[in-house]
Design a protein around this motif. Sequence first.
Motif, PDB file in Angstrom:
ATOM      1  N   VAL A 120      28.572  32.026  -2.079  1.00  0.00           N
ATOM      2  CA  VAL A 120      27.342  32.108  -0.737  1.00  0.00           C
ATOM      3  C   VAL A 120      26.290  32.636  -0.304  1.00  0.00           C
ATOM      4  O   VAL A 120      25.801  33.160  -1.269  1.00  0.00           O
ATOM      5  CB  VAL A 120      28.731  32.776  -0.354  1.00  0.00           C
ATOM      6  N   GLY A 121      25.210  32.135   0.110  1.00  0.00           N
ATOM      7  CA  GLY A 121      24.063  32.416   0.323  1.00  0.00           C
ATOM      8  C   GLY A 121      23.304  32.196   1.588  1.00  0.00           C
ATOM      9  O   GLY A 121      23.923  31.344   2.025  1.00  0.00           O
TER      10      GLY A 121
ATOM     11  N   PRO B   9      18.620  27.321   2.892  1.00  0.00           N
ATOM     12  CA  PRO B   9      17.027  26.739   3.101  1.00  0.00           C
ATOM     13  C   PRO B   9      16.700  27.066   4.474  1.00  0.00           C
ATOM     14  O   PRO B   9      16.814  26.774   4.902  1.00  0.00           O
ATOM     15  CB  PRO B   9      17.220  25.437   2.375  1.00  0.00           C
ATOM     16  N   GLY B  10      15.296  27.611   4.581  1.00  0.00           N
ATOM     17  CA  GLY B  10      14.511  27.937   5.675  1.00  0.00           C
ATOM     18  C   GLY B  10      15.976  28.960   6.144  1.00  0.00           C
ATOM     19  O   GLY B  10      15.504  29.111   7.979  1.00  0.00           O
ATOM     20  N   ASP B  11      16.698  29.778   5.889  1.00  0.00           N
ATOM     21  CA  ASP B  11      17.503  30.654   6.672  1.00  0.00           C
ATOM     22  C   ASP B  11      17.853  30.402   8.142  1.00  0.00           C
ATOM     23  O   ASP B  11      17.939  30.670   9.256  1.00  0.00           O
ATOM     24  CB  ASP B  11      16.026  32.281   6.988  1.00  0.00           C
ATOM     25  N   LYS B  12      18.821  29.228   7.897  1.00  0.00           N
ATOM     26  CA  LYS B  12      19.262  28.045   8.862  1.00  0.00           C
ATOM     27  C   LYS B  12      20.622  28.458   8.875  1.00  0.00           C
ATOM     28  O   LYS B  12      21.438  27.079   8.246  1.00  0.00           O
ATOM     29  CB  LYS B  12      18.538  26.628   8.760  1.00  0.00           C
ATOM     30  N   GLY B  13      22.021  29.402   8.773  1.00  0.00           N
ATOM     31  CA  GLY B  13      22.512  29.277   8.563  1.00  0.00           C
ATOM     32  C   GLY B  13      23.030  30.127   6.791  1.00  0.00           C
ATOM     33  O   GLY B  13      22.702  30.497   6.467  1.00  0.00           O
ATOM     34  N   THR B  14      24.674  29.167   6.470  1.00  0.00           N
ATOM     35  CA  THR B  14      24.761  29.956   5.872  1.00  0.00           C
ATOM     36  C   THR B  14      25.151  28.816   4.068  1.00  0.00           C
ATOM     37  O   THR B  14      25.970  27.509   5.593  1.00  0.00           O
ATOM     38  CB  THR B  14      26.117  30.426   5.549  1.00  0.00           C
TER      39      THR B  14
END
Length: 85
Positions: free
Chosen positions: A9-10, A13-18
């Motif tokens: 889990v991380g 990309p682009g800090d758009k969700g998980t």
Amino acid sequence: MRSEVEVTVGAAPGDKGTELAARPTAPDGGSVELRRAVRAALRETKSVLECGEVVEPSRPGSSHPGPAGQLLRAVTARAWGEGRL
């Protein structure tokens, strides 16, 4: 099955969700049944997280008894297993 699958889990990309990832730990990728179960679990998890429920095609997908209806039922059933739709 838990020991046969690696789950990560991380941040997406682009800090758009998980981002969720799961793969069989067996060197050969595991059995076909295991790969299908992992894909189905990821699809259902994504659906629940995004929609709050497991979204499925409206039933019946096609009530036509002919070749077109049979093809649609086969493709829809396969989509929950493995492969692209």
